[in-house]
Design a protein around this motif. Structure first.
Motif, PDB file in Angstrom:
ATOM      1  N   THR A 123      -3.619   6.903  -5.423  1.00  0.00           N
ATOM      2  CA  THR A 123      -4.899   6.625  -4.205  1.00  0.00           C
ATOM      3  C   THR A 123      -5.214   8.108  -4.205  1.00  0.00           C
ATOM      4  O   THR A 123      -6.251   8.548  -4.467  1.00  0.00           O
ATOM      5  CB  THR A 123      -3.797   6.731  -2.995  1.00  0.00           C
ATOM      6  N   ALA A 124      -3.997   8.860  -4.665  1.00  0.00           N
ATOM      7  CA  ALA A 124      -4.914  10.398  -5.069  1.00  0.00           C
ATOM      8  C   ALA A 124      -5.358  10.923  -6.643  1.00  0.00           C
ATOM      9  O   ALA A 124      -6.150  11.488  -6.750  1.00  0.00           O
ATOM     10  CB  ALA A 124      -4.019  11.738  -4.621  1.00  0.00           C
ATOM     11  N   SER A 125      -4.860   9.694  -7.161  1.00  0.00           N
ATOM     12  CA  SER A 125      -5.432  10.235  -8.481  1.00  0.00           C
ATOM     13  C   SER A 125      -6.483   9.262  -9.155  1.00  0.00           C
ATOM     14  O   SER A 125      -7.137   9.332 -10.233  1.00  0.00           O
ATOM     15  CB  SER A 125      -3.878  10.428  -9.583  1.00  0.00           C
ATOM     16  N   HIS A 126      -6.536   7.897  -8.682  1.00  0.00           N
ATOM     17  CA  HIS A 126      -6.972   6.622  -8.889  1.00  0.00           C
ATOM     18  C   HIS A 126      -7.620   5.949  -8.014  1.00  0.00           C
ATOM     19  O   HIS A 126      -7.408   4.924  -7.979  1.00  0.00           O
ATOM     20  CB  HIS A 126      -5.865   5.527  -9.777  1.00  0.00           C
ATOM     21  N   PRO A 127      -8.481   6.828  -7.516  1.00  0.00           N
ATOM     22  CA  PRO A 127      -9.062   5.734  -6.113  1.00  0.00           C
ATOM     23  C   PRO A 127      -9.955   4.582  -6.135  1.00  0.00           C
ATOM     24  O   PRO A 127      -9.324   4.009  -5.092  1.00  0.00           O
ATOM     25  CB  PRO A 127      -9.937   7.242  -5.672  1.00  0.00           C
ATOM     26  N   THR A 128     -10.541   4.201  -7.593  1.00  0.00           N
ATOM     27  CA  THR A 128     -11.565   3.484  -7.488  1.00  0.00           C
ATOM     28  C   THR A 128     -10.420   1.739  -7.404  1.00  0.00           C
ATOM     29  O   THR A 128     -10.678   0.868  -7.977  1.00  0.00           O
ATOM     30  CB  THR A 128     -12.662   3.627  -8.130  1.00  0.00           C
ATOM     31  N   CYS A 129      -8.511   2.320  -8.121  1.00  0.00           N
ATOM     32  CA  CYS A 129      -7.905   1.297  -8.094  1.00  0.00           C
ATOM     33  C   CYS A 129      -7.258   0.650  -7.083  1.00  0.00           C
ATOM     34  O   CYS A 129      -7.375   1.103  -6.080  1.00  0.00           O
ATOM     35  CB  CYS A 129      -6.466   1.549  -8.457  1.00  0.00           C
ATOM     36  N   LEU A 130      -7.276  -0.406  -7.597  1.00  0.00           N
ATOM     37  CA  LEU A 130      -7.846  -1.851  -5.756  1.00  0.00           C
ATOM     38  C   LEU A 130      -5.881  -1.798  -6.274  1.00  0.00           C
ATOM     39  O   LEU A 130      -5.142  -2.209  -7.368  1.00  0.00           O
ATOM     40  CB  LEU A 130      -7.879  -3.282  -6.729  1.00  0.00           C
ATOM     41  N   ARG A 131      -5.444  -1.285  -4.815  1.00  0.00           N
ATOM     42  CA  ARG A 131      -4.119  -0.854  -4.651  1.00  0.00           C
ATOM     43  C   ARG A 131      -3.242  -2.226  -4.055  1.00  0.00           C
ATOM     44  O   ARG A 131      -3.750  -1.988  -3.064  1.00  0.00           O
ATOM     45  CB  ARG A 131      -3.872  -0.059  -4.300  1.00  0.00           C
ATOM     46  N   ILE A 132      -2.313  -3.336  -4.410  1.00  0.00           N
ATOM     47  CA  ILE A 132      -2.368  -4.019  -3.643  1.00  0.00           C
ATOM     48  C   ILE A 132      -0.423  -4.382  -3.594  1.00  0.00           C
ATOM     49  O   ILE A 132      -0.054  -3.919  -4.577  1.00  0.00           O
ATOM     50  CB  ILE A 132      -2.327  -5.421  -4.147  1.00  0.00           C
ATOM     51  N   VAL A 133      -0.004  -4.933  -2.925  1.00  0.00           N
ATOM     52  CA  VAL A 133       1.968  -4.410  -2.601  1.00  0.00           C
ATOM     53  C   VAL A 133       2.367  -5.592  -2.015  1.00  0.00           C
ATOM     54  O   VAL A 133       1.351  -6.633  -2.304  1.00  0.00           O
ATOM     55  CB  VAL A 133       2.298  -4.064  -0.932  1.00  0.00           C
ATOM     56  N   THR A 134       2.901  -5.302  -3.235  1.00  0.00           N
ATOM     57  CA  THR A 134       3.743  -7.088  -3.862  1.00  0.00           C
ATOM     58  C   THR A 134       5.474  -7.124  -3.165  1.00  0.00           C
ATOM     59  O   THR A 134       5.727  -6.329  -3.862  1.00  0.00           O
ATOM     60  CB  THR A 134       4.237  -7.406  -5.165  1.00  0.00           C
ATOM     61  N   THR A 135       5.558  -7.513  -2.403  1.00  0.00           N
ATOM     62  CA  THR A 135       6.771  -7.597  -1.252  1.00  0.00           C
ATOM     63  C   THR A 135       7.653  -8.262  -0.461  1.00  0.00           C
ATOM     64  O   THR A 135       6.718  -9.502  -0.043  1.00  0.00           O
ATOM     65  CB  THR A 135       7.022  -6.232   0.070  1.00  0.00           C
ATOM     66  N   ILE A 136       8.738  -8.818  -0.287  1.00  0.00           N
ATOM     67  CA  ILE A 136       9.663 -10.103   0.403  1.00  0.00           C
ATOM     68  C   ILE A 136       9.140  -9.086   1.768  1.00  0.00           C
ATOM     69  O   ILE A 136       9.897  -9.737   3.083  1.00  0.00           O
ATOM     70  CB  ILE A 136      10.633  -9.958  -0.252  1.00  0.00           C
ATOM     71  N   PHE A 137       8.604  -8.078   2.252  1.00  0.00           N
ATOM     72  CA  PHE A 137       9.219  -7.332   3.485  1.00  0.00           C
ATOM     73  C   PHE A 137       8.223  -7.731   4.073  1.00  0.00           C
ATOM     74  O   PHE A 137       6.197  -6.772   4.033  1.00  0.00           O
ATOM     75  CB  PHE A 137       9.184  -5.658   3.722  1.00  0.00           C
ATOM     76  N   ASP A 138       7.871  -7.990   5.473  1.00  0.00           N
ATOM     77  CA  ASP A 138       6.467  -8.688   6.020  1.00  0.00           C
ATOM     78  C   ASP A 138       6.586  -8.159   7.841  1.00  0.00           C
ATOM     79  O   ASP A 138       5.552  -7.693   7.927  1.00  0.00           O
ATOM     80  CB  ASP A 138       6.007 -10.043   5.909  1.00  0.00           C
ATOM     81  N   GLY A 139       7.617  -7.279   7.689  1.00  0.00           N
ATOM     82  CA  GLY A 139       7.532  -6.385   9.139  1.00  0.00           C
ATOM     83  C   GLY A 139       6.797  -5.200   8.529  1.00  0.00           C
ATOM     84  O   GLY A 139       6.090  -4.861   7.813  1.00  0.00           O
ATOM     85  N   ASP A 140       6.279  -4.753  10.084  1.00  0.00           N
ATOM     86  CA  ASP A 140       5.550  -3.503  10.225  1.00  0.00           C
ATOM     87  C   ASP A 140       5.594  -2.675   9.820  1.00  0.00           C
ATOM     88  O   ASP A 140       4.902  -1.300   8.999  1.00  0.00           O
ATOM     89  CB  ASP A 140       5.072  -3.344  11.678  1.00  0.00           C
ATOM     90  N   GLN A 141       7.075  -2.235  10.226  1.00  0.00           N
ATOM     91  CA  GLN A 141       7.370  -1.330   9.619  1.00  0.00           C
ATOM     92  C   GLN A 141       7.603  -0.664   8.085  1.00  0.00           C
ATOM     93  O   GLN A 141       8.190   0.419   7.043  1.00  0.00           O
ATOM     94  CB  GLN A 141       9.148  -1.117   9.738  1.00  0.00           C
ATOM     95  N   HIS A 142       7.492  -2.011   6.973  1.00  0.00           N
ATOM     96  CA  HIS A 142       6.984  -1.819   5.606  1.00  0.00           C
ATOM     97  C   HIS A 142       6.219  -1.854   5.519  1.00  0.00           C
ATOM     98  O   HIS A 142       5.747  -0.953   4.452  1.00  0.00           O
ATOM     99  CB  HIS A 142       8.159  -3.111   5.305  1.00  0.00           C
ATOM    100  N   LEU A 143       5.193  -2.108   6.614  1.00  0.00           N
ATOM    101  CA  LEU A 143       3.644  -2.891   5.929  1.00  0.00           C
ATOM    102  C   LEU A 143       3.078  -1.242   5.869  1.00  0.00           C
ATOM    103  O   LEU A 143       1.937  -1.041   5.259  1.00  0.00           O
ATOM    104  CB  LEU A 143       2.577  -3.620   5.727  1.00  0.00           C
ATOM    105  N   PHE A 144       2.551  -0.553   7.176  1.00  0.00           N
ATOM    106  CA  PHE A 144       1.737  -0.156   8.026  1.00  0.00           C
ATOM    107  C   PHE A 144       2.028   1.537   6.839  1.00  0.00           C
ATOM    108  O   PHE A 144       1.258   1.934   6.800  1.00  0.00           O
ATOM    109  CB  PHE A 144       2.322   0.399   8.948  1.00  0.00           C
ATOM    110  N   PRO A 145       3.603   1.935   6.603  1.00  0.00           N
ATOM    111  CA  PRO A 145       3.641   2.930   5.836  1.00  0.00           C
ATOM    112  C   PRO A 145       2.915   2.811   4.561  1.00  0.00           C
ATOM    113  O   PRO A 145       2.313   3.156   3.284  1.00  0.00           O
ATOM    114  CB  PRO A 145       4.740   3.674   5.999  1.00  0.00           C
ATOM    115  N   ALA A 146       3.104   1.667   3.698  1.00  0.00           N
ATOM    116  CA  ALA A 146       2.119   0.998   2.921  1.00  0.00           C
ATOM    117  C   ALA A 146       0.175   1.324   2.682  1.00  0.00           C
ATOM    118  O   ALA A 146      -0.418   1.532   2.196  1.00  0.00           O
ATOM    119  CB  ALA A 146       2.791  -0.299   1.827  1.00  0.00           C
ATOM    120  N   LEU A 147      -0.141   1.022   4.075  1.00  0.00           N
ATOM    121  CA  LEU A 147      -1.254   0.761   3.931  1.00  0.00           C
ATOM    122  C   LEU A 147      -1.734   2.103   4.610  1.00  0.00           C
ATOM    123  O   LEU A 147      -2.548   2.858   3.479  1.00  0.00           O
ATOM    124  CB  LEU A 147      -1.620   0.344   5.871  1.00  0.00           C
ATOM    125  N   ARG A 148      -0.951   2.904   5.065  1.00  0.00           N
ATOM    126  CA  ARG A 148      -1.168   4.467   5.144  1.00  0.00           C
ATOM    127  C   ARG A 148      -1.642   5.423   3.810  1.00  0.00           C
ATOM    128  O   ARG A 148      -1.909   6.379   3.333  1.00  0.00           O
ATOM    129  CB  ARG A 148      -0.314   5.219   6.474  1.00  0.00           C
TER     130      ARG A 148
END
Length: 160
Positions: A123-148
């Protein structure tokens, strides 16, 4: 690996699948990403209209089967893309010293830390990069920190 569920955020929240060509999406998220989404059934991924500009991909994933599946999906979606596969936060961080990815698929749970660290750096060094999380975790406790940290969507990996 099963069918992935990819959810995008940022104005339209499109769902996604890395793989098949699809229809135009006019959502704000799609417009930022180039205006096309790829679909199969009800799953879709916002991608660049022609694949132009999507030349370099980064995969951060520690599971070999998932690495192969994600690499194959990117190469199929973006013919000619050079895909760099890393299996740890340390490897991804080292790769980012020289790499300028157009898209990054980032796992959260890794042996040497969290993919959130890599998301922050992207996010800081490559802001135009499309950043997608790949995870088995679907809970808010994992996803919201990733979105932030800068994730723009996620692939929910099948546990089967």
């Amino acid at each position: 690996m099963g069918n992935p569920q990819i959810r995008g955020y940022g104005g339209g929240g499109p769902r996604a699948n890395l793989g098949q060509r699809g229809v135009r999406d006019q959502s704000p998220f799609a417009q930022r990403a180039g205006g096309r989404r790829w679909l199969q059934g009800q799953e879709e991924l916002v991608v660049n209209e022609s694949g132009a500009g999507m030349n370099v991909g980064l995969i951060l994933e520690d599971m070999h089967d998932a690495q192969a599946w994600l690499q194959s999906a990117l190469e199929e979606a973006f013919p000619g893309m050079v895909v760099h596969v890393t299996g740890s936060v340390a490897q991804a961080s080292a790769a980012l010293n020289t790499l300028r990815p157009d898209i990054a698929l980032v796992d959260l749970g890794l042996p040497d830390g969290s993919g959130i660290e890599v998301l922050r750096r992207l996010t800081a060094s490559h802001p135009t990069c499309l950043r997608i999380v790949t995870t088995i975790f679907d809970g808010d406790q994992h996803l919201f920190p990733a979105l932030r940290a800068g994730a723009q969507g996620y692939v929910l990996k099948d546990r089967a």
